[in-house]
Scaffold this motif. Structure first.
Motif, short mmCIF file in Angstrom:
data_model
loop_
_atom_site.label_atom_id
_atom_site.label_comp_id
_atom_site.label_asym_id
_atom_site.label_seq_id
_atom_site.Cartn_x
_atom_site.Cartn_y
_atom_site.Cartn_z
N LEU A 196 0.58 -1.12 -0.11
CA LEU A 196 -0.05 -0.12 -0.06
C LEU A 196 0.78 1.21 0.02
CD1 LEU A 196 -2.74 1.54 0.21
CD2 LEU A 196 -2.35 1.14 2.76
N VAL A 197 1.83 1.31 0.88
CA VAL A 197 2.48 2.63 1.14
C VAL A 197 3.27 3.06 -0.19
CG1 VAL A 197 4.32 3.76 2.39
CG2 VAL A 197 2.54 2.28 3.82
N ARG A 198 3.96 2.29 -0.86
CA ARG A 198 4.70 2.74 -1.94
C ARG A 198 3.72 3.28 -3.15
NH1 ARG A 198 10.02 1.55 -1.78
NH2 ARG A 198 10.50 2.15 -4.03
N PRO A 199 2.75 2.96 -3.39
CA PRO A 199 1.85 3.36 -4.43
C PRO A 199 1.30 4.61 -3.70
CG PRO A 199 1.26 1.12 -4.41
CD PRO A 199 2.21 1.44 -3.33
N LEU A 200 0.84 5.02 -2.44
CA LEU A 200 0.54 6.19 -2.00
C LEU A 200 1.45 7.12 -2.19
CD1 LEU A 200 -1.37 5.20 1.38
CD2 LEU A 200 -2.24 5.90 -0.84
N LEU A 201 2.82 6.96 -1.84
CA LEU A 201 3.46 7.97 -1.82
C LEU A 201 4.05 8.20 -3.44
CD1 LEU A 201 6.40 6.12 0.51
CD2 LEU A 201 5.31 8.49 0.72
N ALA A 202 3.97 7.42 -4.51
CA ALA A 202 4.04 7.71 -5.77
C ALA A 202 2.90 8.42 -6.23
CB ALA A 202 4.17 6.31 -6.52
N SER A 203 1.74 8.32 -5.76
CA SER A 203 0.50 9.13 -6.28
C SER A 203 0.59 10.46 -5.82
CB SER A 203 -0.95 8.20 -5.70
OG SER A 203 -1.87 8.99 -6.27
N ALA A 204 1.40 10.77 -4.94
CA ALA A 204 1.46 12.07 -4.19
C ALA A 204 2.89 12.67 -4.64
CB ALA A 204 1.15 12.06 -2.83
N ALA A 205 3.59 12.01 -5.52
CA ALA A 205 4.99 12.62 -5.66
C ALA A 205 4.97 13.49 -6.95
CB ALA A 205 5.92 11.30 -5.90
N LEU A 206 4.46 14.83 -6.55
CA LEU A 206 4.32 15.66 -7.45
C LEU A 206 5.64 16.39 -8.13
CD1 LEU A 206 2.41 17.86 -9.07
CD2 LEU A 206 2.85 19.34 -7.27
N PRO A 207 6.01 16.00 -9.40
CA PRO A 207 7.28 16.52 -9.66
C PRO A 207 7.16 18.06 -10.00
CG PRO A 207 5.97 15.39 -11.63
CD PRO A 207 5.42 14.98 -10.22
N PRO A 208 8.13 18.79 -10.19
CA PRO A 208 9.68 18.45 -9.76
C PRO A 208 10.06 18.57 -8.47
CG PRO A 208 9.41 20.77 -10.53
CD PRO A 208 8.08 20.31 -10.53
N VAL A 209 9.13 18.86 -7.44
CA VAL A 209 9.43 18.76 -6.12
C VAL A 209 9.69 17.48 -5.63
CG1 VAL A 209 8.54 19.72 -3.90
CG2 VAL A 209 8.00 20.85 -5.93
N PHE A 210 9.14 16.39 -5.88
CA PHE A 210 9.21 15.15 -5.07
C PHE A 210 9.71 14.25 -6.11
CE2 PHE A 210 6.10 17.35 -2.46
CZ PHE A 210 6.60 17.12 -1.13
N SER A 211 10.66 13.41 -5.65
CA SER A 211 11.52 12.47 -6.59
C SER A 211 10.25 11.29 -6.87
CB SER A 211 12.51 11.86 -5.84
OG SER A 211 12.18 11.17 -4.69
N PRO A 212 10.33 10.60 -8.17
CA PRO A 212 9.64 9.62 -8.54
C PRO A 212 9.84 8.41 -7.71
CG PRO A 212 11.02 9.88 -10.36
CD PRO A 212 11.19 11.13 -9.18
N LEU A 213 8.83 7.43 -7.55
CA LEU A 213 9.20 6.28 -6.78
C LEU A 213 9.11 5.23 -7.60
CD1 LEU A 213 9.25 6.43 -3.48
CD2 LEU A 213 7.01 5.16 -3.47
N GLU A 214 10.04 4.11 -7.36
CA GLU A 214 10.18 2.96 -8.25
C GLU A 214 9.51 2.07 -7.54
OE1 GLU A 214 13.91 -0.19 -10.08
OE2 GLU A 214 14.28 1.70 -8.62
N ILE A 215 8.36 1.25 -8.39
CA ILE A 215 7.95 -0.02 -8.21
C ILE A 215 7.65 -0.96 -9.40
CG2 ILE A 215 5.29 -0.81 -7.66
CD1 ILE A 215 4.62 2.23 -6.71
N ASN A 216 8.09 -1.92 -9.00
CA ASN A 216 8.26 -3.00 -10.13
C ASN A 216 9.24 -2.58 -11.21
OD1 ASN A 216 6.50 -4.80 -8.55
ND2 ASN A 216 4.82 -3.89 -9.37
#
Length: 201
Positions: free
Chosen positions: A128-148
């Motif tokens: 759950l947590v990684r998709p949540l973090l990814a969904s809220a990772a607004l560029p260019p402020v937050f870095s993208p998150l790696e999933i699969n």
């Protein structure tokens, strides 16, 4: 229409700090004894939706946003794209959310943007947590998150109001859209860009 006796789905948009308004919508639903069966969210809407799906009270939802640091000096990164390392929030989010989607009290859909494919993707099972973090990772402020082995960022890039997962699953859909969309006059744009140029000089 009696929503108390019908199945209800809840859609929560992205919208930055305006996403706090979603909590007010949830409070209003609770005051009228209306409970959503399924929740779908993008960006900050995904966060609020996950809190709601987890059975978190309105008071604790507000506490989450008050206590979660948006910008901590030791969260800044020079090794990844973006200003803030999204990975650093993993332990923070673990205190508020269960490990898996299946542990939530309500069905939840989280949309994130696959940056390599340029496509939206929905997450509703597994971690759950990684998709949540990814969904809220607004560029260019937050870095993208790696999933699969793919990089994901803010769900609002491709789908800021993720209605699709709820279609044909509930009797009624209630949506909360806090994104401001309006036409901007040409003179307003010129004035804004002129002021930015002056600041650079």
């Amino acid at each position: 229409m009696n929503l108390k006796s019908e199945s209800v789905g809840l859609v929560l948009s992205g919208g930055g700090v305006r996403g706090m308004a979603h909590i007010g919508v949830i409070r209003a639903l609770e005051e009228h004894a209306v409970s959503a069966k399924i929740v779908s969210g993008s960006s900050v809407g995904a966060l609020v939706g996950a809190l709601y799906a987890n059975g978190t009270s309105v008071a604790d939802m507000l506490s989450f946003f008050k206590e979660t640091p948006l910008f901590k000096y030791n969260f800044f990164t020079i090794m990844k794209p973006g200003l803030v390392d999204t990975e650093r929030y993993f332990e923070v989010f673990q205190r508020y959310f269960p490990e898996y989607f299946e542990e939530l009290k309500r069905e939840l859909y989280v949309v994130a943007t696959n940056m390599q494919k340029g496509e939206e993707e929905f997450f509703s099972s597994g971690e759950l947590v990684r998709p949540l973090l990814a969904s809220a990772a607004l560029p260019p402020v937050f870095s993208p998150l790696e999933i699969n082995n793919c990089f994901y960022a803010d769900g609002g890039i491709m789908n800021n109001f993720p209605l699709e997962p709820l279609k044909n699953k509930v009797d009624y859909i209630i949506g909360s859209n806090v994104s401001v969309i309006k036409q901007v006059e040409k003179k307003t744009l010129i004035r804004r860009y002129s002021s930015q140029i002056e600041r650079l000089h």
